[in-house]
Design an enzyme around this catalytic site. Sequence first.
Site, PDB file in Angstrom:
ATOM      1  N   LYS A   1       0.769  -1.108   0.207  1.00  0.00           N
ATOM      2  CA  LYS A   1      -0.137   0.006   0.164  1.00  0.00           C
ATOM      3  C   LYS A   1       1.009   0.968   0.141  1.00  0.00           C
ATOM      4  CE  LYS A   1      -4.041  -1.668   2.763  1.00  0.00           C
ATOM      5  NZ  LYS A   1      -4.941  -1.663   1.999  1.00  0.00           N
TER       6      LYS A   1
ATOM      7  N   ARG B   1     -10.710 -11.465   2.072  1.00  0.00           N
ATOM      8  CA  ARG B   1     -11.375 -12.127   1.463  1.00  0.00           C
ATOM      9  C   ARG B   1     -10.740 -13.449   1.053  1.00  0.00           C
ATOM     10  NH1 ARG B   1     -11.671  -8.293  -4.213  1.00  0.00           N
ATOM     11  NH2 ARG B   1     -11.215  -7.051  -2.048  1.00  0.00           N
TER      12      ARG B   1
HETATM   13  N1  BES Z   1      -7.775  -3.547   4.015  1.00  0.00           N
HETATM   14  C1  BES Z   1      -8.581  -3.515   3.102  1.00  0.00           C
HETATM   15  C2  BES Z   1      -9.798  -2.301   2.784  1.00  0.00           C
HETATM   16  C3  BES Z   1      -9.401  -1.211   3.625  1.00  0.00           C
HETATM   17  C4  BES Z   1      -9.914   0.177   3.281  1.00  0.00           C
HETATM   18  C5  BES Z   1     -10.580  -1.191   5.231  1.00  0.00           C
HETATM   19  C6  BES Z   1      -9.971   1.438   3.316  1.00  0.00           C
HETATM   20  C7  BES Z   1     -10.488   0.037   5.510  1.00  0.00           C
HETATM   21  C8  BES Z   1     -10.331   1.675   4.859  1.00  0.00           C
HETATM   22  C9  BES Z   1      -8.294  -4.662   2.089  1.00  0.00           C
HETATM   23  O1  BES Z   1      -7.685  -5.884   2.538  1.00  0.00           O
HETATM   24  C10 BES Z   1      -8.039  -3.807   0.770  1.00  0.00           C
HETATM   25  O2  BES Z   1      -6.479  -2.950   1.205  1.00  0.00           O
HETATM   26  N2  BES Z   1      -8.406  -4.099   0.177  1.00  0.00           N
HETATM   27  C11 BES Z   1      -8.069  -3.261  -1.290  1.00  0.00           C
HETATM   28  C12 BES Z   1      -8.493  -4.881  -2.646  1.00  0.00           C
HETATM   29  C13 BES Z   1      -8.397  -4.225  -3.839  1.00  0.00           C
HETATM   30  C14 BES Z   1      -6.715  -5.103  -3.793  1.00  0.00           C
HETATM   31  C15 BES Z   1      -8.846  -4.623  -4.263  1.00  0.00           C
HETATM   32  C16 BES Z   1      -8.788  -2.319  -1.444  1.00  0.00           C
HETATM   33  O3  BES Z   1      -9.829  -1.832  -1.141  1.00  0.00           O
HETATM   34  O4  BES Z   1      -7.953  -1.247  -2.391  1.00  0.00           O
HETATM   35 ZN    ZN Z   2      -5.230  -4.972   1.453  1.00  0.00          ZN
END
Ligand code: BES
Ligand code: ZN
Length: 496
Positions: free
Chosen positions: A272, A346
């Site tokens: 990230k 997921r």
């Molecule tokens: N934990 C994150 C989602 C999240 C983001 C929760 C901001 C709370 C606040 C999750 O694991 C994630 O990183 N999701 C990605 C999915 C994408 C790679 C398809 C996202 O939301 O960017």
């Molecule tokens: Zn994630």
Amino acid sequence: MTILAKRQPSAAAAKVIACSERGKVERAALWPGLEATSRRYISRIVPKEFSGKFGEVHLVLPHADSREKIVLVGLGEPKTWDHRKAILSIRRATTASREQGVRTLAIGIEDFAVPDTPLERIAEWAATNAHLANYEFRKYKEAPKEGWKDIAAIELTVTEPQKIAAAAKTGATIGELTNFCRDIANTPGRDMTPMELSAIAKRAGRDWGFEVNVFDRDEMKRLKMGAILGVAKGSDEEPQFITMEYHNAGNAAPIVLIGKGVTFDTGGLSIKPASSMYEMHLDMSGGAAVIAAMAAIAGLKLQANVIGLVPAIENMLSGRSYRPGDLLTSMSGKTIEVLNTDAEGRIILSDALTYAERFKPRVVIDLATLTGAAMVALGHRASALFTRDPDLSRELIEAGERSGDYVWPLPLWEEYEEEVKGTFGDVANIGKYERIGDAIAGATFLQQFAKNYPWAHIDIAPMMTSVEGQGLAKGATGVGVRLCVELIRSRFAKKP
Ligand code: BES
Ligand code: ZN
Ligand code: ZN
């Protein structure tokens, strides 16, 4: 903080006085003990300095014209008054009073009555939301010399206090345990590891009366939980699969609650950006909610059978991390094609969904901070609800409204399944149209593992942290706890 049901407030209490936008002091008569000077003072400033608009709070501290502490709370236009406003008003009154150093606050709950709603429910909302508003996360802060400004007691005053005493107690338990969830979630990733999360679950089980069993890496290997183990590989922290059981309804089929327990989400090799990594210690909010909900369900001695499952891992990068392109064999036997290691929630949930089958559940609900996209879609006002079961959808929306833990539906149509088909594996962990409909792709992925029982997925990312105006301290909101407790209460009130 203690919550009492009383006929009259104590002399030292700050007294909440509700005013409508029409400039009327609604039920000040409810406080016959109010001093004449205060009455005069209030009628002088309402409606000149205090319009009664919804959200307006005005604290009167003792001065020449009024020797009492009074909290004027605006209810707004009476026709638009509803349960949402009642909940918010209680929080705002509590927060404003706390900030001014009030120690005892008296709330006349009849002032907050909502049409077609029993007074018991108002008392429960008041107790829960006073607790939520009185909370701050300060485990890592030194106390100021004069001590923290906290409200020590809330007096819920009402004509017949015996009628609301039980509801006030229920509301207080729910509020306290929602705050317990917030404490777990707010704790930084360094300290809230999967091991610590499972230790907390065990302690909560002992304290509140439910059974806890934890699987370590070896046991997960035996169970063939290849999805969880795959994600866990990059971290030095040992993965834990937490199972909790509460039985108090004979042999009725249980409700299974599943919570995402990612104790820190770096994104893994699909790392990230720094600004998105902020607050990713809160990525176990679903898991914390399930642990706290189990405690509340047991604490309230609900007649229900409930199972809680929390796969707990850290999504970290190292030479052992899982990679984009990896194919993980999940417990279900389906292979997962990893296209992005940041869509880890997921993946770990897929094994929990498969594990849930052995309980022959009447329904499975998972709570997960799954996607930023759910937040983009709904803002910070509701969690996203996904289910193909219209009755369950209605039931959850209603439980959300009754509990103040709001959910709103997004589609989970079969058409979307196309988008998570793998190229080299059975299911891909991100959708075909990157960033487009991410929240739905996440839910559709989970759906592939939840075909053998009624199921709903709740993406709680939108409600993970508070925003201004909600009357909640910065950080975790405890989303999911009130919703689960409410769902289970209403479900088991009916016959299985
Ligand atoms: N934990 C994150 C989602 C999240 C983001 C929760 C901001 C709370 C606040 C999750 O694991 C994630 O990183 N999701 C990605 C999915 C994408 C790679 C398809 C996202 O939301 O960017
Ligand atoms: Zn994630
Ligand atoms: Zn995550």
